[in-house]
Design an enzyme around this catalytic site. Structure first.
Site, PDB file in Angstrom:
ATOM      1  N   MET A  30       0.842  -1.203   0.000  1.00  0.00           N
ATOM      2  CA  MET A  30       0.000   0.000   0.000  1.00  0.00           C
ATOM      3  C   MET A  30       0.875   1.250   0.000  1.00  0.00           C
ATOM      4  O   MET A  30       0.388   2.356   0.310  1.00  0.00           O
ATOM      5  CB  MET A  30      -0.937   0.001   1.208  1.00  0.00           C
ATOM      6  CG  MET A  30      -1.883  -1.197   1.179  1.00  0.00           C
ATOM      7  SD  MET A  30      -3.401  -0.930   2.103  1.00  0.00           S
ATOM      8  CE  MET A  30      -2.774  -0.685   3.740  1.00  0.00           C
ATOM      9  N   GLY A  31       2.165   1.097  -0.319  1.00  0.00           N
ATOM     10  CA  GLY A  31       3.046   2.263  -0.404  1.00  0.00           C
ATOM     11  C   GLY A  31       3.513   2.747   0.956  1.00  0.00           C
ATOM     12  O   GLY A  31       3.410   2.030   1.948  1.00  0.00           O
ATOM     13  N   LEU A  33       6.648   3.206   1.714  1.00  0.00           N
ATOM     14  CA  LEU A  33       7.537   2.046   1.863  1.00  0.00           C
ATOM     15  C   LEU A  33       8.600   2.262   2.932  1.00  0.00           C
ATOM     16  O   LEU A  33       9.027   3.379   3.200  1.00  0.00           O
ATOM     17  CB  LEU A  33       8.205   1.741   0.517  1.00  0.00           C
ATOM     18  CG  LEU A  33       7.237   1.459  -0.635  1.00  0.00           C
ATOM     19  CD1 LEU A  33       8.012   1.158  -1.915  1.00  0.00           C
ATOM     20  CD2 LEU A  33       6.284   0.315  -0.309  1.00  0.00           C
ATOM     21  N   HIS A  37       9.348  -3.499   3.534  1.00  0.00           N
ATOM     22  CA  HIS A  37       8.905  -3.670   2.142  1.00  0.00           C
ATOM     23  C   HIS A  37      10.102  -3.994   1.244  1.00  0.00           C
ATOM     24  O   HIS A  37      10.018  -4.860   0.366  1.00  0.00           O
ATOM     25  CB  HIS A  37       8.244  -2.393   1.617  1.00  0.00           C
ATOM     26  CG  HIS A  37       6.957  -2.025   2.298  1.00  0.00           C
ATOM     27  ND1 HIS A  37       6.831  -0.900   3.066  1.00  0.00           N
ATOM     28  CD2 HIS A  37       5.740  -2.619   2.300  1.00  0.00           C
ATOM     29  CE1 HIS A  37       5.584  -0.802   3.516  1.00  0.00           C
ATOM     30  NE2 HIS A  37       4.898  -1.841   3.063  1.00  0.00           N
ATOM     31  N   GLN A  61     -10.476  -2.753   1.830  1.00  0.00           N
ATOM     32  CA  GLN A  61     -10.013  -3.428   3.041  1.00  0.00           C
ATOM     33  C   GLN A  61     -10.027  -2.507   4.266  1.00  0.00           C
ATOM     34  O   GLN A  61      -9.574  -2.915   5.333  1.00  0.00           O
ATOM     35  CB  GLN A  61      -8.627  -4.063   2.829  1.00  0.00           C
ATOM     36  CG  GLN A  61      -7.487  -3.075   2.686  1.00  0.00           C
ATOM     37  CD  GLN A  61      -6.198  -3.779   2.286  1.00  0.00           C
ATOM     38  OE1 GLN A  61      -6.068  -4.277   1.163  1.00  0.00           O
ATOM     39  NE2 GLN A  61      -5.239  -3.836   3.195  1.00  0.00           N
ATOM     40  N   ASP A 150       2.011  -9.333   8.719  1.00  0.00           N
ATOM     41  CA  ASP A 150       0.553  -9.475   8.603  1.00  0.00           C
ATOM     42  C   ASP A 150       0.266 -10.971   8.487  1.00  0.00           C
ATOM     43  O   ASP A 150      -0.058 -11.480   7.412  1.00  0.00           O
ATOM     44  CB  ASP A 150       0.056  -8.706   7.386  1.00  0.00           C
ATOM     45  CG  ASP A 150       0.377  -7.230   7.494  1.00  0.00           C
ATOM     46  OD1 ASP A 150      -0.443  -6.483   8.043  1.00  0.00           O
ATOM     47  OD2 ASP A 150       1.483  -6.817   7.068  1.00  0.00           O
ATOM     48  N   GLN A 153      -3.110 -12.283   7.271  1.00  0.00           N
ATOM     49  CA  GLN A 153      -3.231 -11.976   5.836  1.00  0.00           C
ATOM     50  C   GLN A 153      -2.476 -13.024   5.011  1.00  0.00           C
ATOM     51  O   GLN A 153      -2.978 -13.537   4.009  1.00  0.00           O
ATOM     52  CB  GLN A 153      -2.668 -10.584   5.579  1.00  0.00           C
ATOM     53  CG  GLN A 153      -2.412 -10.259   4.128  1.00  0.00           C
ATOM     54  CD  GLN A 153      -1.982  -8.816   3.958  1.00  0.00           C
ATOM     55  OE1 GLN A 153      -2.784  -7.915   4.130  1.00  0.00           O
ATOM     56  NE2 GLN A 153      -0.735  -8.583   3.600  1.00  0.00           N
ATOM     57  N   SER A 186       4.132   1.055   8.018  1.00  0.00           N
ATOM     58  CA  SER A 186       3.822   2.385   7.469  1.00  0.00           C
ATOM     59  C   SER A 186       3.104   3.225   8.515  1.00  0.00           C
ATOM     60  O   SER A 186       3.238   4.449   8.557  1.00  0.00           O
ATOM     61  CB  SER A 186       2.946   2.261   6.227  1.00  0.00           C
ATOM     62  OG  SER A 186       3.568   1.413   5.288  1.00  0.00           O
TER      63      SER A 186
HETATM   64  P1  AMP Z   1       1.468  -2.966   3.452  1.00  0.00           P
HETATM   65  O1  AMP Z   1       2.047  -1.932   2.557  1.00  0.00           O
HETATM   66  O2  AMP Z   1       1.451  -2.574   4.901  1.00  0.00           O
HETATM   67  O3  AMP Z   1       0.150  -3.509   2.951  1.00  0.00           O
HETATM   68  O4  AMP Z   1       2.480  -4.193   3.399  1.00  0.00           O
HETATM   69  C1  AMP Z   1       2.861  -4.777   2.185  1.00  0.00           C
HETATM   70  C2  AMP Z   1       3.603  -6.056   2.469  1.00  0.00           C
HETATM   71  O5  AMP Z   1       4.759  -5.775   3.264  1.00  0.00           O
HETATM   72  C3  AMP Z   1       2.778  -7.082   3.263  1.00  0.00           C
HETATM   73  O6  AMP Z   1       3.051  -8.375   2.757  1.00  0.00           O
HETATM   74  C4  AMP Z   1       3.301  -6.904   4.660  1.00  0.00           C
HETATM   75  O7  AMP Z   1       3.167  -8.058   5.467  1.00  0.00           O
HETATM   76  C5  AMP Z   1       4.760  -6.616   4.398  1.00  0.00           C
HETATM   77  N1  AMP Z   1       5.373  -5.934   5.544  1.00  0.00           N
HETATM   78  C6  AMP Z   1       4.984  -4.768   6.124  1.00  0.00           C
HETATM   79  N2  AMP Z   1       5.767  -4.484   7.190  1.00  0.00           N
HETATM   80  C7  AMP Z   1       6.670  -5.494   7.280  1.00  0.00           C
HETATM   81  C8  AMP Z   1       7.745  -5.794   8.173  1.00  0.00           C
HETATM   82  N3  AMP Z   1       8.051  -5.000   9.192  1.00  0.00           N
HETATM   83  N4  AMP Z   1       8.446  -6.932   7.961  1.00  0.00           N
HETATM   84  C9  AMP Z   1       8.138  -7.761   6.934  1.00  0.00           C
HETATM   85  N5  AMP Z   1       7.152  -7.530   6.057  1.00  0.00           N
HETATM   86  C10 AMP Z   1       6.411  -6.429   6.227  1.00  0.00           C
END
Ligand code: AMP
Length: 281
Positions: A30-31, A33, A37, A61, A150, A153, A186
């Site tokens: 979702m950016g 970053l 990410h 969502q 997540d 998820q 994020s």
């Molecule tokens: P999001 O942008 O929050 O939807 O996350 C996108 C992807 O990055 C998802 O698969 C998250 O589980 C992963 N992600 C977010 N934060 C972390 C983190 N601290 N460690 C590992 N993966 C992450």
């Protein structure tokens, strides 16, 4: 690096890439970053010849009253970070291009989404699995990378892929943390310096749970209490849930001879944070 915003153009690009014999990897985000990410991106890069990062703050969502409108967005900075990986394609559609106003179909992963965050965010996981299914259809990846941050998820998507025969390999990546233990997110951007201090208690609670498990692996209630006890010490933190479940099925009353997921959701000020750890038998 090419930015694609049109879903049709994304499909055309991927069809051509497949014809050329490329191996397509997708990292949905979702950016806004961060290094978490980027760790997913590097894993995707290693495994694919064409790497697609999607940036899409998916409206379906977010529940009413959640942070869809104010979710942090910083497309220029995100692109600069993706270029360092490097990523080949940034797929960044507008919501109106992704959803017809009269769209009604959706994907539901079932029971695995009913507990933990699913119990507190009705419709959230349906939104997630639906948009991931759409991204899979548009990008046609051989593999897709998701973070264990997540965890529910990740399990919902693995279940969707298995039960609906998506031909996509799901690559999980462990949680990336700051040096002091805070899981990168994020939403950490919302935290004031004082809240940032309070937020540390989530990873400290997981550490307490891990220590309790090591000392006495049979007692799940005590593992949860150990985490609760640490969380309750910090006034600015409101616990949404602390639960120990089977790390595969996310069912309650986990068996002690299988991996256990301990998962926490809590509000620090107005910011909802999640964290988890898997305890091996
Ligand atoms: P999001 O942008 O929050 O939807 O996350 C996108 C992807 O990055 C998802 O698969 C998250 O589980 C992963 N992600 C977010 N934060 C972390 C983190 N601290 N460690 C590992 N993966 C992450």
């Amino acid at each position: 690096m090419t930015v694609i915003t049109s879903p049709d153009e994304m499909t055309r690009y991927s069809s051509d890439a497949l014809q050329r014999g490329e191996r397509i990897g997708l990292v949905p985000t979702m950016g806004c970053l961060h290094d978490g990410h980027l760790t997913l991106m590097r894993e995707g890069r290693r495994r694919s010849s064409v790497l697609v990062a999607s940036i899409f703050v998916n409206p379906t969502q977010f529940g009413p009253g959640e942070d869809f409108a104010r979710y942090p967005r910083n497309f220029e900075r995100d692109c600069a970070m993706l270029q360092t990986v490097p990523v080949d394609i940034v797929f960044a559609p507008e919501p109106a291009a992704m959803y017809s106003p009269d769209a009604t179909a959706s994907v539901d992963a079932g029971e695995i989404t009913s507990g933990l965050c699913g119990a507190h965010r009705p419709g959230h996981f349906r939104g997630v699995t639906t948009v991931v299914a759409k991204l899979f259809n548009l990008v046609k990846p051989h593999l897709a990378v998701f973070g264990e941050k997540d965890f529910q998820q990740l399990r919902a998507i693995q279940r969707m892929v298995r039960d609906l025969n998506f031909d996509v390999k799901i690559i999980p990546v462990p949680i990336v943390r700051e040096n002091d233990g805070l899981a990168l997110s994020s939403r950490n951007a919302y935290l004031s310096p004082a809240e940032r201090e309070d937020a540390l208690v989530l990873s400290l609670a997981l550490r307490a749970a891990r220590e309790k498990h090591r000392a006495n692996p049979c007692c799940v209630e005590e593992i949860v209490s150990a985490a609760m006890h640490v969380l309750k010490r910090t006034k600015g933190v409101a616990i949404e849930y602390v639960e120990a479940v089977d790390a595969e099925t996310l069912a309650r009353h986990p068996s002690r001879d299988r991996p256990i997921l301990i998962a926490i959701a809590a509000r620090v000020g107005k910011t909802r944070l999640i964290d988890n750890a898997v305890l091996q038998p």
